[in-house]
Design a protein around this motif. Structure first.
Motif, short mmCIF file in Angstrom:
data_model
loop_
_atom_site.label_atom_id
_atom_site.label_comp_id
_atom_site.label_asym_id
_atom_site.label_seq_id
_atom_site.Cartn_x
_atom_site.Cartn_y
_atom_site.Cartn_z
N GLY A 47 -8.96 -1.70 3.28
CA GLY A 47 -8.71 -0.66 2.28
C GLY A 47 -9.58 0.57 2.48
N ASP A 96 2.84 2.30 8.81
CA ASP A 96 2.71 3.59 8.15
C ASP A 96 3.45 4.69 8.90
OD1 ASP A 96 1.24 2.73 6.04
OD2 ASP A 96 -0.66 3.62 6.65
N GLY A 126 -3.04 -5.08 -1.01
CA GLY A 126 -2.00 -5.53 -0.09
C GLY A 126 -2.51 -6.57 0.89
N SER A 127 -3.72 -6.38 1.40
CA SER A 127 -4.28 -7.35 2.34
C SER A 127 -4.58 -8.68 1.66
CB SER A 127 -5.57 -6.78 2.97
OG SER A 127 -5.30 -5.57 3.64
N GLU A 139 0.83 -1.22 0.00
CA GLU A 139 0.00 0.00 0.00
C GLU A 139 0.86 1.26 0.00
OE1 GLU A 139 -1.60 3.34 2.35
OE2 GLU A 139 -0.67 1.66 3.41
N SER A 190 -10.13 -7.71 3.47
CA SER A 190 -9.23 -6.84 2.72
C SER A 190 -9.92 -5.56 2.27
CB SER A 190 -8.69 -7.60 1.49
OG SER A 190 -7.99 -8.75 1.88
N LYS A 217 -6.13 4.52 -1.91
CA LYS A 217 -5.95 3.84 -0.63
C LYS A 217 -6.84 2.60 -0.54
CE LYS A 217 -3.17 6.36 2.16
NZ LYS A 217 -2.12 5.84 3.05
N MET A 246 1.08 4.01 -3.14
CA MET A 246 0.54 5.34 -2.90
C MET A 246 1.59 6.43 -3.13
SD MET A 246 -2.63 5.18 -2.56
CE MET A 246 -2.77 6.95 -2.38
N THR A 299 -5.23 -0.02 -3.08
CA THR A 299 -3.92 -0.53 -2.67
C THR A 299 -3.97 -1.23 -1.32
OG1 THR A 299 -3.32 1.63 -1.70
CG2 THR A 299 -2.70 1.22 -3.99
N GLY A 300 -4.78 -0.70 -0.39
CA GLY A 300 -4.93 -1.36 0.91
C GLY A 300 -5.60 -2.72 0.77
N SER A 301 -6.62 -2.80 -0.07
CA SER A 301 -7.30 -4.08 -0.31
C SER A 301 -6.37 -5.06 -1.01
CB SER A 301 -8.56 -3.86 -1.16
OG SER A 301 -9.46 -2.98 -0.52
#
Length: 441
Positions: free
Chosen positions: A330, A157, A315-316, A95, A326, A308, A99, A311-313
């Motif tokens: 995200g 982070d 990555g999870s 993520e 996930s 976000k 980003m 990318t967060g979803s």
């Protein structure tokens, strides 16, 4: 001076109380009320300024950061960090890197110079731990499985944001990237982490047992607050953030028998100071500034929320979590917070970024803070909707991937299968690459 501060604090709490009553009545998030209260009493809202010294409120708001992060540490605990550690690192790195790249590309598309674009990418890498913690507490979601993963990513982070500040300082002053400076900062963070955890685990249980022997909640509360603020001060003296110190010592204290009792004692104090923090965010929001820079504010806000969330979803998912978990992670990451202010102010103070970058960052942060409660609250419904629309072949692949990683994790507990693990790890890398390719195609 004393009367002025008392008047400002009175105005902040009264207006925040009135607005949050309306928010509760209309079933809106409490954070929304706090930020709106800040806008109402701020220096940018006519007909006149209700707060005489916004700087004093900003200073007091830092107490809210310490209290929220300390409480997060109490809830999360070191055992929780160990359980989600590896998957949070994998998800967080994916993520963060994506980003930074997205933020840089957006800046270049706007025609900004390279330094402005680099700083924008750095501003987008870190989500707001304070906002997410408060939102999850208000929505009674802090104990859910996705929240544990989310907290782990937020810790990463914050650490990466500190490293980014060191790297950006070197780039701004020398014009080149200094890997040595970043490695030095990373080593100092690691030493601080180990020192706080080891010394805390050795001393906190005995100290708290001794204090609890007095059977006086007031004494226990004051001692614990002194420890929390003292560790935060030590972190600042060493060049880190107050949030990192408060979180670490909270996690250490959570491992003691008195952790649950301390959580109950801390909550009223936390709520009071966190209210001041969120009101101070509203004080920074200038409606005219948002209107004047509406195009970059709108674009960066949309890119941030979508970027976000995706990318967060992603990555999870790559880290081995189910699709629903996930997606909720995200959606929870879709904002920027206090580190964005620090990074934007760094560029402004060093004279390497344009004047518009800081106002844009503050506006985007305030807008995304307002949207966070709605995104988190709707994440479960959105996850169900996406699952229903997803092709059966993709859903089947994701289920297989998740079950396979779960089985790999269980087999990893047996140390006599080194060769088999190496084969599985190579296959995992290939599957990760395939998963990323599917998402981007």
């Amino acid at each position: 001076m004393e009367l002025s501060f008392l008047q400002d604090l009175t105005v902040v709490l009264l207006i925040a109380g009135v607005v949050t009553v309306f928010c509760h009545y209309f079933r809106q998030p409490v954070i929304l009320g706090y930020i709106l209260a800040g806008v109402i009493i701020g220096p940018h809202t006519p007909p006149f300024q209700l707060v005489a010294s916004p700087a004093s409120i900003q200073t007091m708001s830092q107490l809210g950061v310490v209290m929220l992060m300390f409480n997060l540490g109490l809830q999360f605990s070191l055992r929780g960090m160990r359980k989600v550690g590896s998957s949070a690192v994998v998800a967080g790195i994916i993520e963060i890197l994506l980003m930074i790249w997205v933020g840089y590309q957006v800046g270049r598309l706007f025609g900004w110079n390279q330094m402005d674009s680099i700083f924008l990418g750095a501003m987008l890498l870190s989500s707001s731990t304070v906002i997410i913690v408060k939102t999850l507490n208000d929505l009674n979601m802090s104990a859910e499985p996705f929240a544990k993963l989310l907290f782990g990513i937020l810790v990463l982070d914050d650490v990466v944001a500190i490293l980014a500040i060191a790297a950006l300082s070197g780039i701004a002053l020398s014009g080149s990237f200094s890997l040595t400076e970043v490695a030095h900062t990373g080593g100092r963070i690691g030493l601080f982490f180990v020192a706080v955890v080891v010394l805390g685990l050795l001393t906190m249980p005995r100290l708290l047992r001794f204090v609890c022997a007095f059977k006086n909640n007031e004494v226990l509360l004051i001692v614990v607050l002194g420890i929390g603020f003292g560790t935060s001060l030590l972190a600042v003296r060493l060049g880190f953030s107050t949030a990192l110190g408060a979180f670490l010592i909270g996690a250490v204290i959570s491992e003691t028998r008195e952790g649950g009792r301390i959580r109950a004692l801390i909550e009223p104090v936390r709520d009071m100071f966190s209210a001041v923090f969120f009101v101070s965010i509203g004080l920074l929001l200038d409606p005219d500034m948002v209107v004047g820079s509406w195009r970059p504010v709108l674009v960066v806000t949309l890119v941030l929320i979508v970027g976000k969330a995706v990318t967060g979803s992603l990555g999870s998912l790559v880290a081995g979590h189910p699709l629903r978990t996930s997606l909720r992670v995200g959606m929870g990451l879709a904002q920027i917070g206090e580190f964005a202010f620090i990074i934007a102010a760094l560029g402004q103070n060093l004279g390497v970024t344009s004047d518009f970058l800081y106002p844009v960052g503050v506006s985007v942060s305030a807008v995304t803070m307002l949207s966070t409660p709605f995104l988190i609250r709707s994440s479960d419904h959105l996850a169900s909707r996406i699952e229903s629309l997803m092709p059966a072949s993709v859903r089947g692949y994701l289920d297989f991937y998740w079950r396979w990683l779960s089985g790999l994790s269980r087999q990893h507990k047996h140390p006599n299968q080194v060769r088999g693990l190496l084969r599985r790890w190579s296959l995992q890398i290939a599957l990760n690459v395939a998963l990323i390719t599917v998402f981007f195609i």
